[in-house]
Design a protein around this motif. Structure first.
Motif, PDB file in Angstrom:
ATOM      1  N   TRP A  31      -5.685  -0.487  50.611  1.00 17.45           N
ATOM      2  CA  TRP A  31      -5.414  -1.417  50.770  1.00 17.45           C
ATOM      3  C   TRP A  31      -3.657  -2.065  50.070  1.00 17.45           C
ATOM      4  O   TRP A  31      -3.505  -2.983  50.112  1.00 17.45           O
ATOM      5  N   ASN A  43      -3.386   0.090  57.198  1.00 17.11           N
ATOM      6  CA  ASN A  43      -2.752  -0.673  57.678  1.00 17.11           C
ATOM      7  C   ASN A  43      -1.968   0.644  59.225  1.00 17.11           C
ATOM      8  O   ASN A  43      -1.807   0.504  59.838  1.00 17.11           O
ATOM      9  N   LEU A  71      -2.268  -7.636  64.551  1.00 23.49           N
ATOM     10  CA  LEU A  71      -3.561  -7.505  63.482  1.00 23.49           C
ATOM     11  C   LEU A  71      -3.469  -6.078  62.322  1.00 23.49           C
ATOM     12  O   LEU A  71      -3.917  -5.851  61.689  1.00 23.49           O
ATOM     13  N   SER A  74      -1.903  -6.808  59.831  1.00 20.74           N
ATOM     14  CA  SER A  74      -1.646  -7.486  58.952  1.00 20.74           C
ATOM     15  C   SER A  74      -3.263  -7.845  58.275  1.00 20.74           C
ATOM     16  O   SER A  74      -3.339  -8.585  57.734  1.00 20.74           O
ATOM     17  N   LEU A  75      -4.256  -7.577  59.454  1.00 22.28           N
ATOM     18  CA  LEU A  75      -5.916  -7.439  58.925  1.00 22.28           C
ATOM     19  C   LEU A  75      -5.599  -6.342  57.646  1.00 22.28           C
ATOM     20  O   LEU A  75      -5.257  -5.487  57.375  1.00 22.28           O
ATOM     21  N   LYS A  76      -6.253  -6.744  56.678  1.00 19.15           N
ATOM     22  CA  LYS A  76      -6.597  -6.254  55.348  1.00 19.15           C
ATOM     23  C   LYS A  76      -8.120  -5.712  54.287  1.00 19.15           C
ATOM     24  O   LYS A  76      -9.215  -6.477  55.571  1.00 19.15           O
ATOM     25  N   ILE A  78     -10.522  -3.414  55.875  1.00 16.27           N
ATOM     26  CA  ILE A  78     -11.495  -3.173  56.462  1.00 16.27           C
ATOM     27  C   ILE A  78     -11.787  -2.015  55.663  1.00 16.27           C
ATOM     28  O   ILE A  78     -11.800  -1.198  55.068  1.00 16.27           O
TER      29      ILE A  78
END
Length: 148
Positions: A31, A43, A71, A74-76, A78
């Motif tokens: 990440w 990502n 998403l 933008s999601l981080k 995981i």
């Protein structure tokens, strides 16, 4: 038949994606960005999962997948385990969707107009395979850069 070759290529490269994600020595590096590399491997992985589930799973296999492209970037944070599961699920979705295509289906215009001009389903599937390998190479570079 082209579909069997595409199934094998998508499976091979998605398994390589899992391998790359699992090769990070420090999971938190998945990440991180560094220098001019502005996309994280995590990502890019989520982007590939979303892209393939949308353009193959939903468009050709009627999987019901609803893409949330924003998403994907933008999601981080995981977990590696969750991403690996999502990759495995994507492999299955692709196989199911492509197995139901005939040679005639491949020659038809692809469901969505993604480029300025219409393309055949076969052309677009080849494009998606190349898109996967492009980002797979970026993830490999990212891992080697951060795992020195």
């Amino acid at each position: 038949m082209v579909t069997q070759s595409l199934i094998q290529l998508f499976s091979r490269d998605l398994n390589k994606l899992k391998e790359e994600i699992n090769l990070y020595k420090d999971e938190s590096n998945i990440w991180k960005t560094k220098g001019s590399v502005t996309n994280t491997a995590g990502n890019l992985c989520l982007h590939l999962i979303g892209n393939l589930n949308h353009f193959i799973g939903a468009a050709l296999g009627d999987s019901g997948y609803i893409r949330q492209r924003d998403l994907e970037f933008s999601l981080k944070n995981i977990s590696r385990k969750e991403m690996t599961k999502q990759i495995d699920d994507t492999i299955l979705i692709i196989e199911l969707a492509l197995k139901q295509l005939s040679n005639d289906d491949l020659k038809k215009e692809y469901t969505y107009r993604v480029f300025k001009l219409p393309t055949s389903t076969e052309y677009f599937l080849i494009h998606l395979a190349m898109h996967l390998t492009y980002h797979l190479g970026q993830i490999n570079y990212h891992r080697r850069m951060l795992d020195k």
